[in-house]
Design a protein around this motif. Sequence first.
Motif, PDB file in Angstrom:
ATOM      1  N   MET A  48      -7.537 -16.140  30.322  1.00  0.00           N
ATOM      2  CA  MET A  48      -6.617 -15.518  29.373  1.00  0.00           C
ATOM      3  C   MET A  48      -5.724 -16.556  28.731  1.00  0.00           C
ATOM      4  SD  MET A  48      -5.195 -12.235  31.430  1.00  0.00           S
ATOM      5  CE  MET A  48      -4.038 -11.665  30.190  1.00  0.00           C
ATOM      6  N   ASN A  49      -5.354 -16.302  27.498  1.00  0.00           N
ATOM      7  CA  ASN A  49      -4.321 -17.103  26.853  1.00  0.00           C
ATOM      8  C   ASN A  49      -3.059 -16.246  26.802  1.00  0.00           C
ATOM      9  OD1 ASN A  49      -6.049 -19.251  26.241  1.00  0.00           O
ATOM     10  ND2 ASN A  49      -6.801 -18.164  24.421  1.00  0.00           N
ATOM     11  N   VAL A  50      -1.969 -16.808  27.296  1.00  0.00           N
ATOM     12  CA  VAL A  50      -0.726 -16.042  27.378  1.00  0.00           C
ATOM     13  C   VAL A  50       0.354 -16.760  26.568  1.00  0.00           C
ATOM     14  CG1 VAL A  50       1.056 -15.211  28.970  1.00  0.00           C
ATOM     15  CG2 VAL A  50      -1.334 -15.119  29.640  1.00  0.00           C
ATOM     16  N   LEU A  51       1.155 -15.980  25.861  1.00  0.00           N
ATOM     17  CA  LEU A  51       2.251 -16.556  25.061  1.00  0.00           C
ATOM     18  C   LEU A  51       3.580 -16.008  25.575  1.00  0.00           C
ATOM     19  CD1 LEU A  51       3.517 -17.902  22.488  1.00  0.00           C
ATOM     20  CD2 LEU A  51       2.927 -15.803  21.250  1.00  0.00           C
ATOM     21  N   VAL A  52       4.523 -16.907  25.835  1.00  0.00           N
ATOM     22  CA  VAL A  52       5.875 -16.501  26.226  1.00  0.00           C
ATOM     23  C   VAL A  52       6.802 -16.798  25.049  1.00  0.00           C
ATOM     24  CG1 VAL A  52       7.786 -16.874  27.850  1.00  0.00           C
ATOM     25  CG2 VAL A  52       5.414 -16.966  28.664  1.00  0.00           C
ATOM     26  N   ILE A  53       7.500 -15.783  24.562  1.00  0.00           N
ATOM     27  CA  ILE A  53       8.410 -15.980  23.431  1.00  0.00           C
ATOM     28  C   ILE A  53       9.821 -16.230  23.946  1.00  0.00           C
ATOM     29  CG2 ILE A  53       9.395 -14.906  21.365  1.00  0.00           C
ATOM     30  CD1 ILE A  53       6.805 -13.357  21.052  1.00  0.00           C
ATOM     31  N   GLY A  54      10.432 -17.322  23.459  1.00  0.00           N
ATOM     32  CA  GLY A  54      11.791 -17.665  23.865  1.00  0.00           C
ATOM     33  C   GLY A  54      11.910 -19.144  24.183  1.00  0.00           C
ATOM     34  N   SER A  55      13.127 -19.580  24.490  1.00  0.00           N
ATOM     35  CA  SER A  55      13.326 -21.028  24.635  1.00  0.00           C
ATOM     36  C   SER A  55      14.356 -21.404  25.695  1.00  0.00           C
ATOM     37  CB  SER A  55      13.762 -21.612  23.294  1.00  0.00           C
ATOM     38  OG  SER A  55      15.001 -21.025  22.908  1.00  0.00           O
ATOM     39  N   GLY A  56      14.658 -20.505  26.620  1.00  0.00           N
ATOM     40  CA  GLY A  56      15.725 -20.823  27.580  1.00  0.00           C
ATOM     41  C   GLY A  56      15.231 -20.963  29.004  1.00  0.00           C
ATOM     42  N   ILE A  62       8.680 -12.821  13.089  1.00  0.00           N
ATOM     43  CA  ILE A  62       7.616 -11.849  13.378  1.00  0.00           C
ATOM     44  C   ILE A  62       6.280 -12.243  12.716  1.00  0.00           C
ATOM     45  CG2 ILE A  62       6.864  -9.437  13.091  1.00  0.00           C
ATOM     46  CD1 ILE A  62       9.657  -8.542  13.782  1.00  0.00           C
ATOM     47  N   PRO A  63       6.257 -12.557  11.405  1.00  0.00           N
ATOM     48  CA  PRO A  63       4.954 -12.929  10.831  1.00  0.00           C
ATOM     49  C   PRO A  63       4.387 -14.203  11.469  1.00  0.00           C
ATOM     50  CG  PRO A  63       6.650 -12.768   9.106  1.00  0.00           C
ATOM     51  CD  PRO A  63       7.326 -12.481  10.406  1.00  0.00           C
ATOM     52  N   GLY A  64       5.258 -15.158  11.743  1.00  0.00           N
ATOM     53  CA  GLY A  64       4.810 -16.432  12.340  1.00  0.00           C
ATOM     54  C   GLY A  64       4.164 -16.208  13.699  1.00  0.00           C
ATOM     55  N   ILE A  65       4.810 -15.386  14.522  1.00  0.00           N
ATOM     56  CA  ILE A  65       4.297 -15.140  15.878  1.00  0.00           C
ATOM     57  C   ILE A  65       3.016 -14.300  15.828  1.00  0.00           C
ATOM     58  CG2 ILE A  65       4.772 -13.952  18.080  1.00  0.00           C
ATOM     59  CD1 ILE A  65       6.753 -16.121  18.112  1.00  0.00           C
ATOM     60  N   THR A  66       3.023 -13.258  14.995  1.00  0.00           N
ATOM     61  CA  THR A  66       1.821 -12.397  14.977  1.00  0.00           C
ATOM     62  C   THR A  66       0.613 -13.183  14.452  1.00  0.00           C
ATOM     63  OG1 THR A  66       2.609 -11.479  12.894  1.00  0.00           O
ATOM     64  CG2 THR A  66       2.909 -10.106  14.815  1.00  0.00           C
ATOM     65  N   VAL A 110      -2.878 -13.993  16.643  1.00  0.00           N
ATOM     66  CA  VAL A 110      -4.228 -13.636  16.189  1.00  0.00           C
ATOM     67  C   VAL A 110      -5.093 -14.901  16.118  1.00  0.00           C
ATOM     68  CG1 VAL A 110      -5.561 -12.724  14.234  1.00  0.00           C
ATOM     69  CG2 VAL A 110      -3.453 -11.563  14.976  1.00  0.00           C
ATOM     70  N   GLU A 111      -4.573 -15.935  15.450  1.00  0.00           N
ATOM     71  CA  GLU A 111      -5.362 -17.171  15.262  1.00  0.00           C
ATOM     72  C   GLU A 111      -5.752 -17.820  16.584  1.00  0.00           C
ATOM     73  OE1 GLU A 111      -2.927 -19.664  12.760  1.00  0.00           O
ATOM     74  OE2 GLU A 111      -3.053 -18.133  11.178  1.00  0.00           O
ATOM     75  N   CYS A 112      -4.841 -17.835  17.542  1.00  0.00           N
ATOM     76  CA  CYS A 112      -5.108 -18.545  18.802  1.00  0.00           C
ATOM     77  C   CYS A 112      -5.640 -17.631  19.893  1.00  0.00           C
ATOM     78  CB  CYS A 112      -3.872 -19.290  19.271  1.00  0.00           C
ATOM     79  SG  CYS A 112      -3.596 -20.706  18.233  1.00  0.00           S
ATOM     80  N   ASN A 113      -6.066 -16.432  19.498  1.00  0.00           N
ATOM     81  CA  ASN A 113      -6.679 -15.554  20.491  1.00  0.00           C
ATOM     82  C   ASN A 113      -5.822 -15.317  21.717  1.00  0.00           C
ATOM     83  OD1 ASN A 113      -9.049 -14.163  20.301  1.00  0.00           O
ATOM     84  ND2 ASN A 113     -10.169 -16.118  20.000  1.00  0.00           N
ATOM     85  N   ILE A 114      -4.570 -14.997  21.482  1.00  0.00           N
ATOM     86  CA  ILE A 114      -3.671 -14.759  22.609  1.00  0.00           C
ATOM     87  C   ILE A 114      -3.977 -13.369  23.173  1.00  0.00           C
ATOM     88  CG2 ILE A 114      -1.253 -14.552  23.334  1.00  0.00           C
ATOM     89  CD1 ILE A 114      -1.931 -17.378  22.365  1.00  0.00           C
ATOM     90  N   ASN A 115      -4.144 -13.291  24.483  1.00  0.00           N
ATOM     91  CA  ASN A 115      -4.496 -12.013  25.113  1.00  0.00           C
ATOM     92  C   ASN A 115      -3.289 -11.230  25.603  1.00  0.00           C
ATOM     93  OD1 ASN A 115      -6.630 -14.299  26.197  1.00  0.00           O
ATOM     94  ND2 ASN A 115      -7.584 -12.492  25.308  1.00  0.00           N
ATOM     95  N   TYR A 116      -2.184 -11.931  25.869  1.00  0.00           N
ATOM     96  CA  TYR A 116      -1.018 -11.222  26.427  1.00  0.00           C
ATOM     97  C   TYR A 116       0.249 -11.970  26.012  1.00  0.00           C
ATOM     98  CZ  TYR A 116       1.516  -8.217  29.625  1.00  0.00           C
ATOM     99  OH  TYR A 116       2.366  -7.276  30.147  1.00  0.00           O
ATOM    100  N   LEU A 136       3.267  -6.833  17.110  1.00  0.00           N
ATOM    101  CA  LEU A 136       2.134  -7.406  17.845  1.00  0.00           C
ATOM    102  C   LEU A 136       1.131  -6.316  18.224  1.00  0.00           C
ATOM    103  CD1 LEU A 136       4.110  -9.977  20.001  1.00  0.00           C
ATOM    104  CD2 LEU A 136       2.236 -10.555  18.446  1.00  0.00           C
ATOM    105  N   GLU A 137       1.662  -5.159  18.622  1.00  0.00           N
ATOM    106  CA  GLU A 137       0.754  -4.060  19.003  1.00  0.00           C
ATOM    107  C   GLU A 137      -0.057  -3.576  17.795  1.00  0.00           C
ATOM    108  OE1 GLU A 137       2.933  -2.392  23.038  1.00  0.00           O
ATOM    109  OE2 GLU A 137       3.215  -1.258  21.184  1.00  0.00           O
TER     110      GLU A 137
END
Length: 423
Positions: A1-9, A51-55, A59-65, A82-83
């Motif tokens: 799986m490819n997982v993305l965590v949003i945030g920076s702290g 929002i557009p940048g993350i979505t 999609v491009e990087c095939n993020i699963n979660y 995202l949903e």
Amino acid sequence: MNVLVIGSGGREHAIVKALKKNERIRKIYAAPGNGGISMDASCVNIKADNIPGITDFAVECNINYIIVAPDNPLAIGMVDALERKGKKCFGPNKAAARIESSKVFSKNLMKKYGIPTAAYETFNNCDNALEYVKSNKVKFPLVIKADGLAFGKGVIIAQNCDEAQTAVNLIMKEKKFGESGESIVIEEFLTGPEVTVMAFTDGKTIKPMISSMDHKRALEGNKGLNTGGMGVIAPNPHYTAEIASVCEKTIFYPTVMAMQSEGCPFKGCLYFGLVLTPFGPKVIEYNSRFGDPEAQAVLPLLQTDLLDIMEAVTEGKLDSIDIKWSSSSSACVVLASAGYPESYKTGLEITPLDEKGNLKFNEALIYHAGTAYDGSKFQTSGGRVLGITATGLSLAEAIKNTYNAASQITFEGIYYRKDIGKY
Ligand code: AMP
Ligand code: GLY
């Protein structure tokens, strides 16, 4: 799986480190992440509320979660967007995130469903609010809260009528917190120990995590300005099994049911800020996400795989998973820049971290909150720089281990509270 965590702290670093233990994950990305997170995940330079940048990236990087960790992306509908692209997420949608992003919404929810909280009034007209604080209906101290998100600064405790009028004017007339101050909540001041309980919920089932105690004020002795949090201990010694059982019956489960009845079931991490008053536990705030730095103290005690729990939340199957916690205690101390939470310098070298951003010959967990990596060294880039967490068989041992690690780290102007766990 490819997982993305949003945030920076530091909270996001704690989530990334917990996810690293999962063997199904091929790659962890963080957007935007930070210097320390880049040692454990691939950081992509997209802001957390883009929002557009993350979505597009998902999609491009095939993020699963995707784990949407901070308040603002949740409040503006990152999960909904995202949903719509068919992506699975951990975190509430925009309607459910109102439990944090609108205090008027959350107070009215508690009133409607009989969930214990401070008595309050709401106002969307400045003159009416001023009249109210001058009336004999109020007792001081009085708590004045901007309706919306305000970087943790939208709560003012007024000791007298003058201070209350200043606060109302600051929020509603001068628009100190912008649109967040279009409405306000004025509420009764509660006294008693504060407890944080974060809970996993899939909208039907709720499973509380280990309790914790944040230390919000900047200075020792719980003095100084309110901050995002200067340190945490877990579990919270005030939170007995008996109190936990009362909270589960009168607050946690009723909140989940209330959100369901309102047509906006909450899925994700629901954060209860409680005060143990002489009249029983009451809610002072809900957050729609993991606390920062609570996550840095609580997640290291989690023994069940974090991704497995998160996926069960997303799929509405939280009842099928048995969540196990360590019986150890933990303590997290935040190393901050001089001047925080007001202005502070950045770009100062942090020593003696190894090439992965850890402390050599020490088992403490080093969570990076405001750091940058220039290819050879770590530098400060925020007010809260590092969160140092250690565990121990007792709270006293955890605190000792944490301070032992914290005392080895230095940068110009380093400041941290020496009394985490004393209150
Ligand atoms: P918040 O930004 O909602 O987390 O509030 C910041 C802090 O203000 C809390 O951690 C409490 O210490 C304090 N606070 C908020 N509401 C109340 C209240 N009704 N009574 C007493 N203290 C409060
Ligand atoms: N530490 C408090 C919060 O995350 O809101």
